[in-house]
Scaffold this motif. Structure first.
Motif: not given
Length: 183
Positions: A1-26
């Motif tokens: 999977m290619a590295k995304s240019r922008i990792s964070v999709v959005y942040q709302y207070g303590s909640l952050k949604v970011r793009r899936l990365e290779e390290k997340d498979k575990h």
């Protein structure tokens, strides 16, 4: 999977949604082999090992934007969003308009029943409507999953249509609700 240019999709207070990365498979493998999580997402008869995670989440060329949910800096779950194609819109009875769908789960069961799901769904819906210019956001939870449906209704979703025998879950085709939230 290619590295995304922008990792964070959005942040709302303590909640952050970011793009899936290779390290997340575990993390995905851990969450999707936990019976409590599988009861609601994919089914307890369908656990994911690393190979299956790689195939389903990293090798597919689908249009879903796959993301990790972080809360207070800890990765706790998964969410994906996507624009509905014309065939799916027709199946659901929609005319041509911009409609997005989401699928999500909180994989860390210690974070269940803390209002994070409600925060996630309401903030993602706001992101899709305001940021992605969606006219509607839809989901199709299984009818028996009253806990999820209650969360979605708190976030402004309404039941639109019953989808009989719509999703295979634990060896049985299950009825789902088509639910939507509009501007």
């Amino acid at each position: 999977m290619a590295k995304s240019r922008i990792s964070v999709v959005y942040q709302y207070g303590s909640l952050k949604v970011r793009r899936l990365e290779e390290k997340d498979k575990h993390l995905l493998s851990k969450w999707l082999s936990t019976p409590e999580v599988l009861k609601y997402y994919e089914g307890r008869d369908n656990p994911f090992d690393l190979e299956k995670v790689e195939r389903v989440f990293y090798s597919s060329d689908d249009d879903e934007v796959k993301c990790i949910i972080e809360y207070e800096g800890k990765s706790i779950g998964y969410i994906q969003y996507y624009e509905l194609d014309e065939d799916t819109k027709k199946e659901y009875g929609y005319e041509s308009c911009r409609i997005f769908g989401t699928d999500q789960f909180i994989g860390e069961v210690d974070y269940w029943n803390r209002g994070i799901g409600t925060l996630l769904v309401s903030s993602m819906t706001e992101f899709l409507i305001d940021g992605m210019k969606a006219e509607k956001v839809v989901m199709n939870p299984q009818v028996w999953n009253e806990r999820a449906i209650k969360c979605y209704e708190k976030c402004g979703f309404n039941k639109v249509k019953l989808l009989p025998k719509h999703e295979l879950h634990e060896g049985e085709l299950r009825d789902c609700w088509l639910i939507e939230c509009t501007k």
